[in-house]
Design an enzyme around this catalytic site. Structure first.
Site, PDB file in Angstrom:
ATOM      1  N   TRP A  10       5.350  -4.145  -0.551  1.00  0.00           N
ATOM      2  CA  TRP A  10       6.687  -3.566  -0.358  1.00  0.00           C
ATOM      3  C   TRP A  10       7.218  -2.863  -1.603  1.00  0.00           C
ATOM      4  O   TRP A  10       8.300  -2.299  -1.581  1.00  0.00           O
ATOM      5  CB  TRP A  10       7.667  -4.654   0.101  1.00  0.00           C
ATOM      6  CG  TRP A  10       7.363  -5.184   1.460  1.00  0.00           C
ATOM      7  CD1 TRP A  10       6.432  -4.705   2.342  1.00  0.00           C
ATOM      8  CD2 TRP A  10       7.980  -6.296   2.109  1.00  0.00           C
ATOM      9  NE1 TRP A  10       6.442  -5.451   3.494  1.00  0.00           N
ATOM     10  CE2 TRP A  10       7.376  -6.429   3.380  1.00  0.00           C
ATOM     11  CE3 TRP A  10       8.994  -7.197   1.744  1.00  0.00           C
ATOM     12  CZ2 TRP A  10       7.754  -7.427   4.283  1.00  0.00           C
ATOM     13  CZ3 TRP A  10       9.354  -8.190   2.636  1.00  0.00           C
ATOM     14  CH2 TRP A  10       8.749  -8.302   3.890  1.00  0.00           C
ATOM     15  N   LYS A  11       6.497  -2.995  -2.720  1.00  0.00           N
ATOM     16  CA  LYS A  11       6.895  -2.342  -3.975  1.00  0.00           C
ATOM     17  C   LYS A  11       8.344  -2.694  -4.321  1.00  0.00           C
ATOM     18  O   LYS A  11       8.800  -3.798  -4.022  1.00  0.00           O
ATOM     19  CB  LYS A  11       6.660  -0.827  -3.864  1.00  0.00           C
ATOM     20  CG  LYS A  11       5.226  -0.513  -3.407  1.00  0.00           C
ATOM     21  CD  LYS A  11       4.809   0.898  -3.590  1.00  0.00           C
ATOM     22  CE  LYS A  11       3.370   1.062  -3.126  1.00  0.00           C
ATOM     23  NZ  LYS A  11       2.872   2.418  -3.329  1.00  0.00           N
ATOM     24  N   HIS A  97      -2.254  -2.572 -10.096  1.00  0.00           N
ATOM     25  CA  HIS A  97      -1.893  -1.448  -9.220  1.00  0.00           C
ATOM     26  C   HIS A  97      -1.684  -0.194 -10.076  1.00  0.00           C
ATOM     27  O   HIS A  97      -1.172  -0.273 -11.194  1.00  0.00           O
ATOM     28  CB  HIS A  97      -0.613  -1.788  -8.441  1.00  0.00           C
ATOM     29  CG  HIS A  97      -0.325  -0.816  -7.349  1.00  0.00           C
ATOM     30  ND1 HIS A  97       0.204   0.427  -7.596  1.00  0.00           N
ATOM     31  CD2 HIS A  97      -0.509  -0.883  -6.007  1.00  0.00           C
ATOM     32  CE1 HIS A  97       0.334   1.082  -6.443  1.00  0.00           C
ATOM     33  NE2 HIS A  97      -0.098   0.296  -5.467  1.00  0.00           N
ATOM     34  N   GLU A 178      -7.914   2.009  -4.178  1.00  0.00           N
ATOM     35  CA  GLU A 178      -6.735   2.833  -3.884  1.00  0.00           C
ATOM     36  C   GLU A 178      -6.803   4.117  -4.707  1.00  0.00           C
ATOM     37  O   GLU A 178      -6.380   4.128  -5.880  1.00  0.00           O
ATOM     38  CB  GLU A 178      -5.456   2.076  -4.257  1.00  0.00           C
ATOM     39  CG  GLU A 178      -5.165   0.892  -3.389  1.00  0.00           C
ATOM     40  CD  GLU A 178      -3.661   0.680  -3.262  1.00  0.00           C
ATOM     41  OE1 GLU A 178      -3.190   0.570  -2.122  1.00  0.00           O
ATOM     42  OE2 GLU A 178      -2.970   0.641  -4.286  1.00  0.00           O
ATOM     43  N   GLY A 247       1.338   0.339   1.840  1.00  0.00           N
ATOM     44  CA  GLY A 247       2.638   0.452   1.174  1.00  0.00           C
ATOM     45  C   GLY A 247       3.722   0.838   2.166  1.00  0.00           C
ATOM     46  O   GLY A 247       4.251   0.003   2.901  1.00  0.00           O
ATOM     47  N   GLY A 248       4.028   2.144   2.210  1.00  0.00           N
ATOM     48  CA  GLY A 248       5.145   2.650   3.016  1.00  0.00           C
ATOM     49  C   GLY A 248       5.174   2.129   4.445  1.00  0.00           C
ATOM     50  O   GLY A 248       6.225   1.704   4.939  1.00  0.00           O
TER      51      GLY A 248
HETATM   52  P1  PGA Z   1       1.094   3.729   0.479  1.00  0.00           P
HETATM   53  O1  PGA Z   1       0.930   2.715  -0.767  1.00  0.00           O
HETATM   54  O2  PGA Z   1       0.501   3.051   1.673  1.00  0.00           O
HETATM   55  O3  PGA Z   1       2.576   3.933   0.606  1.00  0.00           O
HETATM   56  O4  PGA Z   1       0.367   4.966   0.094  1.00  0.00           O
HETATM   57  C1  PGA Z   1      -0.208   1.928  -0.913  1.00  0.00           C
HETATM   58  C2  PGA Z   1      -0.146   1.179  -2.223  1.00  0.00           C
HETATM   59  O5  PGA Z   1       0.244   1.757  -3.224  1.00  0.00           O
HETATM   60  O6  PGA Z   1      -0.469  -0.022  -2.270  1.00  0.00           O
END
Ligand code: PGA
Length: 267
Positions: A10-11, A97, A178, A247-248
């Site tokens: 979720w950052k 990350h 990633e 992420g998003g």
């Molecule tokens: P994203 O992010 O799915 O929004 O591209 C993935 C992540 O950074 O873990």
């Protein structure tokens, strides 16, 4: 490695109220998807509250993760969180990350120290690696000519993080490939193709076996970067990909549950 692993990152997003709504929604949506392992990684301040939701009528396949730890175990480090502080609260922790490498200026040595501390604290580390440079459209479509140059960065990050690591760490470890150019939220991101991610992950697997010995064969390797409900199947159908770091799309209950349903339909 029969089970797929789907991790929500979720950052620095969500209010507490939003985090609880998303947690409850995901918990309901994935309740029957017992064949897939699912991890939610909320921001630090929401960990305890999200844990309370997860612990009530606990689902064995839905667990909690943190997004970071500090590279020292204890001391005068204002604002930092030690691995041991998460023992018993979180099961997983994301380490290295690309956003932390970029904005937090994290070094390879710090990432190595974090992996070891996570392992000692009985947390499963999810080590993120990936290259900055986007490959050509031709290479994305047909990665059979994957160059050493394109692979140099993820393989070097893997080597730096894991050379000399002990058996306990290799037994706990998860790796997430990633590619930095594919991560949304930083300008013009575009997901990798399933073929491209699979080809890179195949090379990551070779390197892991070289570093860890035969146990490297069973370390889960995830793909992450602009994963959506629409493209999740493209990645999860690839033979070398053992799950996703999302992420998003993990902030939208419907999308994330849809991704988990896709995973459940595959294995
Ligand atoms: P994203 O992010 O799915 O929004 O591209 C993935 C992540 O950074 O873990």
């Amino acid at each position: 490695m029969n089970r797929l692993l789907i991790v929500a990152n979720w950052k620095m997003q969500t209010t507490l109220a939003e985090a609880l709504v998303i947690t409850n929604g995901i918990k309901t949506g994935v309740a029957n998807l017992t064949a897939v392992d699912i991890v939610l990684c909320p921001p630090f301040p929401w960990l305890v509250s999200v844990a309370e939701v997860l612990h009530k009528h606990r689902l064995a396949h839905l667990s909690l993760g943190a997004q970071n730890i500090f590279w020292q175990e204890r001391g005068a480090y204002t604002g930092e969180v030690a691995a041991s502080m998460l023992t018993g609260l979180a099961k997983y922790v994301i380490i290295g990350h690309s956003e932390r490498r970029r904005y937090g200026h994290e070094t390879d040595q710090e990432i190595k120290a974090k992996l070891s501390l996570a392992s000692q604290a009985k947390l499963t580390p999810i080590l993120c690696i990936g290259e900055e440079k986007m490959p050509s459209a031709a290479l994305l479509a047909d990665p059979s000519d994957l160059t050493a140059k394109q692979l140099a960065r993820p393989l070097a990050e893997l080597e730096e993080a894991l050379h000399g690591a002990d058996r306990q760490l290799f037994e706990q470890l998860v790796v997430a490939y990633e590619p930095v150019w594919a991560i949304s939220g930083h300008g013009q991101a575009q997901a990798a193709t399933g073929f491209y991610a699979n080809a890179v992950i195949e090379q990551i697997r070779h390197k892991l076996v070289a570093l860890a010995g035969p146990s490297g064969k069973s370390i889960p390797i995830l793909y992450g970067g602009s994963v959506t409900e629409q493209n999740a199947g493209e990645f999860l159908h690839q033979p070398e990909i053992n799950g996703l770091l999302v992420g998003g799309a993990s902030l939208k209950v419907k999308s994330f549950v849809g991704i988990c349903q896709t995973a459940a339909s595959i294995r």
